[in-house]
Design a protein around this motif. Structure first.
Motif, mmCIF file in Angstrom:
data_model
loop_
_atom_site.group_PDB
_atom_site.id
_atom_site.type_symbol
_atom_site.label_atom_id
_atom_site.label_comp_id
_atom_site.label_asym_id
_atom_site.label_seq_id
_atom_site.Cartn_x
_atom_site.Cartn_y
_atom_site.Cartn_z
ATOM 1 N N GLY A 1 7.736 10.432 -1.386
ATOM 2 C CA GLY A 1 7.661 11.815 -1.835
ATOM 3 C C GLY A 1 8.186 11.906 -3.260
ATOM 4 O O GLY A 1 9.303 11.477 -3.527
ATOM 5 N N ILE A 2 7.379 12.440 -4.154
ATOM 6 C CA ILE A 2 7.771 12.613 -5.552
ATOM 7 C C ILE A 2 7.966 14.116 -5.767
ATOM 8 O O ILE A 2 6.996 14.872 -5.816
ATOM 9 C CB ILE A 2 6.706 12.072 -6.532
ATOM 10 N N GLY A 3 9.212 14.537 -5.849
ATOM 11 C CA GLY A 3 9.539 15.953 -5.936
ATOM 12 C C GLY A 3 9.472 16.491 -7.354
ATOM 13 O O GLY A 3 10.096 15.950 -8.264
ATOM 14 N N ILE A 4 8.720 17.559 -7.508
ATOM 15 C CA ILE A 4 8.645 18.279 -8.782
ATOM 16 C C ILE A 4 9.549 19.488 -8.608
ATOM 17 O O ILE A 4 9.103 20.605 -8.359
ATOM 18 C CB ILE A 4 7.179 18.638 -9.108
ATOM 19 N N ASP A 5 10.829 19.199 -8.688
ATOM 20 C CA ASP A 5 11.844 20.192 -8.359
ATOM 21 C C ASP A 5 13.174 19.705 -8.908
ATOM 22 O O ASP A 5 13.258 18.600 -9.457
ATOM 23 C CB ASP A 5 11.910 20.344 -6.832
ATOM 24 N N SER A 6 14.219 20.466 -8.692
ATOM 25 C CA SER A 6 15.547 20.081 -9.172
ATOM 26 C C SER A 6 16.190 19.084 -8.207
ATOM 27 O O SER A 6 15.897 19.101 -7.001
ATOM 28 C CB SER A 6 16.433 21.317 -9.312
ATOM 29 N N CYS B 1 3.191 22.187 0.850
ATOM 30 C CA CYS B 1 3.934 20.924 0.759
ATOM 31 C C CYS B 1 4.937 20.833 1.910
ATOM 32 O O CYS B 1 5.013 19.822 2.617
ATOM 33 C CB CYS B 1 4.707 20.839 -0.561
ATOM 34 N N VAL B 2 5.702 21.892 2.068
ATOM 35 C CA VAL B 2 6.744 21.927 3.092
ATOM 36 C C VAL B 2 6.122 21.855 4.488
ATOM 37 O O VAL B 2 6.642 21.176 5.377
ATOM 38 C CB VAL B 2 7.624 23.184 2.919
ATOM 39 N N GLN B 3 4.970 22.507 4.687
ATOM 40 C CA GLN B 3 4.302 22.492 5.989
ATOM 41 C C GLN B 3 3.843 21.093 6.385
ATOM 42 O O GLN B 3 3.900 20.737 7.558
ATOM 43 C CB GLN B 3 3.103 23.434 5.972
ATOM 44 N N GLU B 4 3.391 20.283 5.416
ATOM 45 C CA GLU B 4 2.856 18.965 5.772
ATOM 46 C C GLU B 4 3.933 17.882 5.875
ATOM 47 O O GLU B 4 3.675 16.813 6.418
ATOM 48 C CB GLU B 4 1.759 18.532 4.803
ATOM 49 N N ALA C 1 0.877 -1.171 0.000
ATOM 50 C CA ALA C 1 0.000 0.000 0.000
ATOM 51 C C ALA C 1 0.912 1.217 0.000
ATOM 52 O O ALA C 1 1.919 1.257 0.709
ATOM 53 C CB ALA C 1 -0.897 -0.009 1.224
ATOM 54 N N LEU C 2 0.580 2.200 -0.843
ATOM 55 C CA LEU C 2 1.440 3.374 -1.002
ATOM 56 C C LEU C 2 0.673 4.664 -0.782
ATOM 57 O O LEU C 2 -0.497 4.771 -1.150
ATOM 58 C CB LEU C 2 2.022 3.425 -2.423
ATOM 59 N N VAL C 3 1.382 5.631 -0.232
ATOM 60 C CA VAL C 3 0.911 7.001 -0.164
ATOM 61 C C VAL C 3 1.945 7.803 -0.956
ATOM 62 O O VAL C 3 3.079 7.965 -0.516
ATOM 63 C CB VAL C 3 0.822 7.517 1.285
ATOM 64 N N LEU C 4 1.565 8.224 -2.175
ATOM 65 C CA LEU C 4 2.458 9.028 -3.016
ATOM 66 C C LEU C 4 2.130 10.494 -2.790
ATOM 67 O O LEU C 4 0.995 10.910 -3.005
ATOM 68 C CB LEU C 4 2.248 8.725 -4.501
ATOM 69 N N ASN C 5 3.126 11.252 -2.396
ATOM 70 C CA ASN C 5 2.927 12.675 -2.142
ATOM 71 C C ASN C 5 3.767 13.471 -3.137
ATOM 72 O O ASN C 5 4.992 13.428 -3.100
ATOM 73 C CB ASN C 5 3.317 13.006 -0.698
ATOM 74 N N PHE C 6 3.091 14.157 -4.060
ATOM 75 C CA PHE C 6 3.761 15.023 -5.017
ATOM 76 C C PHE C 6 3.952 16.383 -4.356
ATOM 77 O O PHE C 6 2.990 16.956 -3.840
ATOM 78 C CB PHE C 6 2.926 15.155 -6.299
ATOM 79 N N TRP C 7 5.170 16.917 -4.395
ATOM 80 C CA TRP C 7 5.500 18.116 -3.657
ATOM 81 C C TRP C 7 6.628 18.871 -4.357
ATOM 82 O O TRP C 7 7.211 18.385 -5.322
ATOM 83 C CB TRP C 7 5.923 17.748 -2.234
#
Length: 177
Positions: free
Chosen positions: A102-107, A79-82, A66-72
């Motif tokens: 955590g799937i980062g949409i960032d560099s 995003c940072v607060q949670e 079971a997965l919880v994918l969090n795009f941030w």
């Protein structure tokens, strides 16, 4: 007029019966199997993403969990607060065999720096801007962040959440899986 209604009614009834018959006869064991992954989750598991240390990681390693994918993103204030709450949640989820990712949409450099600074207790992956498309495929039509996806052990998307998470709601949804 009455005759037309009877004829159309008979045709509709015959169509409904044949539709039920043909749809029931075409069910295959693979289609009815709870183990069949949804196409979008199957596509997710075919990907490899670099972790916060830059090492490529196959997402298939999480198949069956079971997965919880969090795009941030590091520039996304909610995003940072949670994330500290999500780190605490991962400690609760580990004994239940539920993995938070955590799937980062960032560099890569921003994610690596963030992971080191805040000591996030779950794996962080770098998807860059292609992460936006991945989140859209998983149900994020708006393309907003944070976006979280709950995936069951059966490989089906159970629920999606747009915006800052309400942890009580997420805990309840995980418990009901």
């Amino acid at each position: 007029m009455k005759r037309n209604i009877l004829v159309f009614g008979a045709i509709a009834l015959a169509s409904a019966i044949s539709g039920i018959y043909f749809s029931a006869s075409k069910i295959t064991p693979a289609a009815s199997s709870a183990a069949a992954l949804s196409p979008v989750v199957a596509q997710l598991f075919k990907q490899s993403l670099p972790d916060s240390n830059g090492k490529e990681q196959p997402l298939a390693q999480f198949q069956g969990k079971a997965l919880v994918l969090n795009f941030w993103a590091t520039w996304c204030a909610p995003c940072v607060q949670e994330m500290p709450e999500l780190s605490g949640l991962q400690a609760e989820l580990t004994p239940k065999d539920v993995q938070l990712l955590g799937i980062g949409i960032d560099s890569p450099s921003n994610i690596a720096e963030f992971a080191t600074k805040y000591k996030i207790a779950y794996p962080l992956y770098v998807a860059g801007m292609s992460g936006t498309e991945l989140s859209r495929q998983l149900g994020n039509a708006a393309g907003g962040l944070p976006f979280t996806v709950l995936i069951g052990r059966d490989g089906q998307v159970k629920k999606t959440y747009l915006g800052r998470l309400k942890l009580a709601e997420l805990r309840g949804d995980i418990a009901s899986m």
